[in-house]
Motif scaffolding. Structure first.
Motif, PDB file in Angstrom:
ATOM      1  N   ASP A 187       0.839  -1.207   0.000  1.00 19.14           N
ATOM      2  CA  ASP A 187       0.000   0.000   0.000  1.00 19.14           C
ATOM      3  C   ASP A 187       0.868   1.249   0.000  1.00 19.14           C
ATOM      4  O   ASP A 187       1.287   1.725  -1.044  1.00 19.14           O
ATOM      5  N   MET A 188       1.198   1.772   1.185  1.00 22.80           N
ATOM      6  CA  MET A 188       1.965   3.026   1.202  1.00 22.80           C
ATOM      7  C   MET A 188       3.333   2.884   0.552  1.00 22.80           C
ATOM      8  O   MET A 188       3.831   3.782  -0.109  1.00 22.80           O
ATOM      9  N   GLY A 189       3.930   1.719   0.740  1.00 22.10           N
ATOM     10  CA  GLY A 189       5.304   1.545   0.254  1.00 22.10           C
ATOM     11  C   GLY A 189       5.405   0.857  -1.095  1.00 22.10           C
ATOM     12  O   GLY A 189       6.484   0.368  -1.458  1.00 22.10           O
ATOM     13  N   LEU A 190       4.296   0.796  -1.838  1.00 18.74           N
ATOM     14  CA  LEU A 190       4.280   0.007  -3.077  1.00 18.74           C
ATOM     15  C   LEU A 190       5.369   0.421  -4.079  1.00 18.74           C
ATOM     16  O   LEU A 190       6.178  -0.403  -4.514  1.00 18.74           O
ATOM     17  N   ARG A 191       5.422   1.681  -4.396  1.00 18.44           N
ATOM     18  CA  ARG A 191       6.390   2.121  -5.416  1.00 18.44           C
ATOM     19  C   ARG A 191       7.827   1.983  -4.902  1.00 18.44           C
ATOM     20  O   ARG A 191       8.728   1.621  -5.656  1.00 18.44           O
ATOM     21  N   PHE A 192       8.018   2.270  -3.633  1.00 20.26           N
ATOM     22  CA  PHE A 192       9.363   2.138  -3.053  1.00 20.26           C
ATOM     23  C   PHE A 192       9.810   0.675  -3.104  1.00 20.26           C
ATOM     24  O   PHE A 192      10.944   0.368  -3.484  1.00 20.26           O
ATOM     25  N   MET A 193       8.894  -0.218  -2.728  1.00 20.57           N
ATOM     26  CA  MET A 193       9.207  -1.652  -2.748  1.00 20.57           C
ATOM     27  C   MET A 193       9.555  -2.087  -4.166  1.00 20.57           C
ATOM     28  O   MET A 193      10.555  -2.785  -4.394  1.00 20.57           O
ATOM     29  N   LEU A 194       8.729  -1.680  -5.133  1.00 16.06           N
ATOM     30  CA  LEU A 194       8.979  -2.087  -6.514  1.00 16.06           C
ATOM     31  C   LEU A 194      10.299  -1.504  -7.022  1.00 16.06           C
ATOM     32  O   LEU A 194      11.058  -2.183  -7.716  1.00 16.06           O
ATOM     33  N   ALA A 195      10.573  -0.253  -6.652  1.00 18.70           N
ATOM     34  CA  ALA A 195      11.817   0.369  -7.094  1.00 18.70           C
ATOM     35  C   ALA A 195      13.024  -0.400  -6.568  1.00 18.70           C
ATOM     36  O   ALA A 195      14.077  -0.433  -7.210  1.00 18.70           O
ATOM     37  N   ASN A 196      12.871  -1.026  -5.402  1.00 16.45           N
ATOM     38  CA  ASN A 196      13.986  -1.742  -4.801  1.00 16.45           C
ATOM     39  C   ASN A 196      14.031  -3.224  -5.164  1.00 16.45           C
ATOM     40  O   ASN A 196      15.102  -3.799  -5.324  1.00 16.45           O
ATOM     41  N   LEU A 197      12.857  -3.865  -5.239  1.00 18.21           N
ATOM     42  CA  LEU A 197      12.839  -5.312  -5.459  1.00 18.21           C
ATOM     43  C   LEU A 197      12.549  -5.709  -6.912  1.00 18.21           C
ATOM     44  O   LEU A 197      12.914  -6.807  -7.327  1.00 18.21           O
ATOM     45  N   ALA A 198      11.865  -4.847  -7.639  1.00 23.08           N
ATOM     46  CA  ALA A 198      11.546  -5.179  -9.040  1.00 23.08           C
ATOM     47  C   ALA A 198      11.534  -3.895  -9.865  1.00 23.08           C
ATOM     48  O   ALA A 198      10.506  -3.496 -10.409  1.00 23.08           O
ATOM     49  N   PRO A 199      12.706  -3.250  -9.969  1.00 24.34           N
ATOM     50  CA  PRO A 199      12.737  -1.918 -10.598  1.00 24.34           C
ATOM     51  C   PRO A 199      12.278  -1.911 -12.056  1.00 24.34           C
ATOM     52  O   PRO A 199      11.755  -0.907 -12.530  1.00 24.34           O
ATOM     53  N   GLU A 200      12.433  -3.062 -12.748  1.00 25.60           N
ATOM     54  CA  GLU A 200      12.053  -3.099 -14.170  1.00 25.60           C
ATOM     55  C   GLU A 200      10.554  -2.868 -14.357  1.00 25.60           C
ATOM     56  O   GLU A 200      10.122  -2.422 -15.410  1.00 25.60           O
ATOM     57  N   VAL A 201       9.773  -3.155 -13.312  1.00 25.81           N
ATOM     58  CA  VAL A 201       8.321  -2.966 -13.394  1.00 25.81           C
ATOM     59  C   VAL A 201       7.975  -1.488 -13.568  1.00 25.81           C
ATOM     60  O   VAL A 201       6.982  -1.143 -14.204  1.00 25.81           O
ATOM     61  N   LEU A 202       8.802  -0.618 -13.022  1.00 29.64           N
ATOM     62  CA  LEU A 202       8.503   0.815 -13.056  1.00 29.64           C
ATOM     63  C   LEU A 202       9.075   1.493 -14.312  1.00 29.64           C
ATOM     64  O   LEU A 202       8.871   2.691 -14.500  1.00 29.64           O
ATOM     65  N   LYS A 203       9.771   0.716 -15.131  1.00 27.91           N
ATOM     66  CA  LYS A 203      10.389   1.348 -16.316  1.00 27.91           C
ATOM     67  C   LYS A 203       9.391   1.459 -17.457  1.00 27.91           C
ATOM     68  O   LYS A 203       8.486   0.656 -17.559  1.00 27.91           O
TER      69      LYS A 203
END
Lengths: 398, 246
Positions: free
Chosen positions: A382-398
């Motif tokens: 929830d609150m940390g979704l983007r931070f988590m993705l940026a750290n654990l699965a950064p390709e998802v945010l590209k």
């Protein structure tokens, strides 16, 4: 008509500013409290001073939404937008106090400046209101408190111009408004800077919420939903009648993340009719709706999203009885899908999904997200979704 | 925010008041901003402290197999012994328990053994066979499938095959073994479960251990319309999921 010595406008602006400060404080406090990664009650009332409550879904949804904060990829939870409101309302409160004390001696330039900048919170509020209605679909009471405060402030600031008739007022050098504008900028930024410089480093806590013991289902199979630009395999445990799952799904869509996911979906209805892990149904009817999702075939995603979109109605139907729910499914998806829902094979498949959950000893809660076999902590969905993705699965945010 | 520097300078007292108002307004901004900033700092510090020194977390229910009231320690003890000894719980090659094994491993009298299964009356069923036969008729297959697919949260499925007193002990021992295998064969063909061996516990008791009394004719059977007596009820395999964590 307001006379030159009227204090009405300044009083209104002062009240609006102080109320805005209060509501922005509640919002910021709720946000900051969640930095401990726990789940807390949140303030969600029009009444200043009302205590936080667990019945605050709209405010919680607003807080978890992508529109509530900046820099959410580089900082866990990001910098909440309410911090800027906090600083701005502090400035407007002080300036309104100055006008209240000055009355007819307030310089024309000061009143003009205040009228110009005093409407900015209202403009921001209108943008946020539009987002709330069009994107989130509901209004958070604390946010509405800020909108109303902004309106009071704007009305007070603008009506101040009506006091300018009559006797001459002191004149100010041109640089005063520039100085005030700079002061407004600084005060608006200070709380955000202090917040950003003091938030804890949440990276060590990511991915420390357990793992699947048996990541592959030995009997039966999870449902597959391929995002249009899928790159990251994930496993989701969801209940189609769970409001938190719906909110999570909407967040993934809003964040543009869902299309990047290659989803293995395991149905985990929190309904004691099929789920022996509960004594009473948390979401009555969830077993039947889960079976409808299992029967979706090529339309799995559509059926799931239909269940989320119609969740309030389906939940009511679930409480009314199986036949009401079955009729709703038949009406939307036709007799063949309902036949599949009633087929024993579907019961067995749902049971296999539930046994997969029990074989893996996962928490009895939904939604749950697994990157590989690693469980993503609830607070990182929830609150940390983007931070988590940026750290654990950064390709998802590209 | 001060009005100092205003031109033209207003009359003395009013100009002084205006400057004072400016200073008070500026002080108001500083006071409110300080209050807000200190509050933000305190909220974040407090959350950081809780993050770094977490208290006891609320207990979360963990997904697990079903565990119902009849799973008494005695019941589980017997089941566990039988399961381990019959090669089910571990990956052993040996499958099933013959009467001597059950007697040894269960360490329990005939009547106590049967009594343990009493709570399974509605969960399970008695599959009946013809005399001297091990073939499942259509009714038996249907009931067996119904019971198998009503798994719910159970981990283990028990098959307890028997033979009636008719005939000698060795022959009945072999017959009950074939009946157990017959049930297992049918389950394997319908279940489509590669892990079925880890779920089904086979016991065959022949006619030498834990014979059923006529009272068990009132249990759900695959031949509800046929005459049932003590001979008939023991030409059977009792099947049931067991909702216990072992």
């Amino acid at each position: 008509m307001l006379g030159p010595s009227s204090r009405f406008h300044a009083t209104l602006a002062l009240v609006g500013s102080l109320l805005g400060l209060l509501f922005a404080s509640y919002s910021t406090m709720d946000y900051a409290e969640h930095l401990d990664r726990g789940l807390h009650d949140v303030h969600c009332s029009f009444i200043p001073g009302a205590p936080p409550t667990s019945e605050a879904e709209a405010c919680r949804a607003a807080m978890y939404s992508p529109y509530s904060a900046f820099f959410r990829e580089s900082m866990w939870g990001g910098v909440p937008i309410s911090l800027f409101a906090l600083g701005a309302f502090a400035f407007f409160g002080g300036f309104a106090l100055y006008l209240w004390l000055s009355r007819e001696r307030a310089p024309k330039l000061a009143l003009g400046f205040f009228a110009g900048v005093g409407i900015t919170p209202l403009l921001v509020s209108l943008v946020m209101l539009t987002i709330s209605i069009t994107k989130l679909g509901h209004l958070c009471k604390t946010c509405v408190g800020i909108y109303i405060s902004s309106l009071l402030l704007a009305v007070g600031a603008v009506t101040g111009l009506f006091t300018l008739k009559g006797e001459a007022r002191p004149r100010l050098a041109f640089f005063f408004p520039l100085g005030w504008l700079a002061a407004l900028g600084v005060t608006t930024l200070v709380p955000a800077v202090v917040y950003a410089s003091s938030v804890p480093d949440e990276r060590p806590y990511l991915g420390k919420c357990g793992a699947l013991k048996q990541p592959k289902m030995s009997v039966g199979a999870p449902l597959k939903i391929h995002g249009s630009r899928a790159i990251q395999p994930v496993m989701l445990f969801e209940d189609p009648l769970c409001p938190t799952c719906r909110a999570f799904h909407e967040r993934l869509l809003d964040e543009g993340v869902f299309e990047r996911l290659d989803v293995e979906l395991v149905m985990f209805p929190l309904d004691s009719e099929c789920n022996w892990m509960l004594d009473t149904p948390l979401h009555p009817g969830a077993c039947i709706v889960s079976k409808a999702v299992l029967c979706g075939g090529d339309r799995t995603r559509q059926v799931l999203e239909w269940a989320y979109d119609e969740q309030v109605y389906l939940t009511r139907a679930g409480k009314a009885g199986k036949d009401v729910l079955r009729a709703a499914i038949k009406q939307r998806w036709g007799g063949d899908l309902l036949k599949c829902v009633d087929d024993r094979k579907t019961d067995v498949l749902l049971n296999q999904h539930l046994h997969f959950a029990s074989d893996n000893a996962i928490p009895v809660s939904t939604p749950q997200m697994y990157l590989g076999s690693k469980r993503v902590c609830d607070e990182d969905t929830d609150m940390g979704l983007r931070f988590m993705l940026a750290n654990l699965a950064p390709e998802v945010l590209k | 925010m001060t009005a100092a520097g205003a031109q033209p300078t207003p009359p003395g007292p009013a100009g002084g008041m205006s400057a004072l108002a400016g200073w008070l307004g500026a002080s108001g901004v500083v006071a409110l901003l300080t209050l807000a900033t200190i509050s933000v700092r305190m909220w974040v510090s407090s959350a950081t402290d809780r993050l770094e020194h977490p208290g006891e977390k609320p207990k979360v229910a963990i997904a697990d197999q079903a565990e119902v009231a009849y799973c008494t320690p005695r019941f589980k003890e017997v089941l566990e012994r039988v399961l381990h000894s019959c090669g089910l719980a571990q990956d052993e090659t040996r499958r099933g328990c013959k009467p001597a094994d059950v007697k040894t491993f269960a360490s329990i009298s005939d009547s106590d053994f049967n009594e343990l299964f009493t709570p399974l009356k509605d969960r399970g069923a008695v599959i009946l066979f013809d005399e001297g036969m091990q073939d499942l008729d259509d009714g038996a297959k249907k009931l067996l499938e119904d019971k198998w697919f009503e798994r719910k949260g159970a981990r283990y499925f028990f098959v307890v095959a028997r033979a009636s007193k008719t005939g000698n002990q060795a022959k009945n021992n072999a017959l009950s073994h074939r009946r157990a295998n017959s049930v297992m064969y049918h389950l394997t063909s319908v279940a489509n479960d590669p892990e079925i061996d880890k779920k089904v516990g086979l016991l065959w008791l022949g006619n030498e251990f834990a014979q059923l009394s006529k009272d068990y004719c009132s249990w759900p059977t695959s031949r509800p319309n046929e005459k049932c007596d003590e001979e008939a009820i023991n030409r059977s395999a009792f099947v049931s999921w067991v909702d216990c964590r072992l």
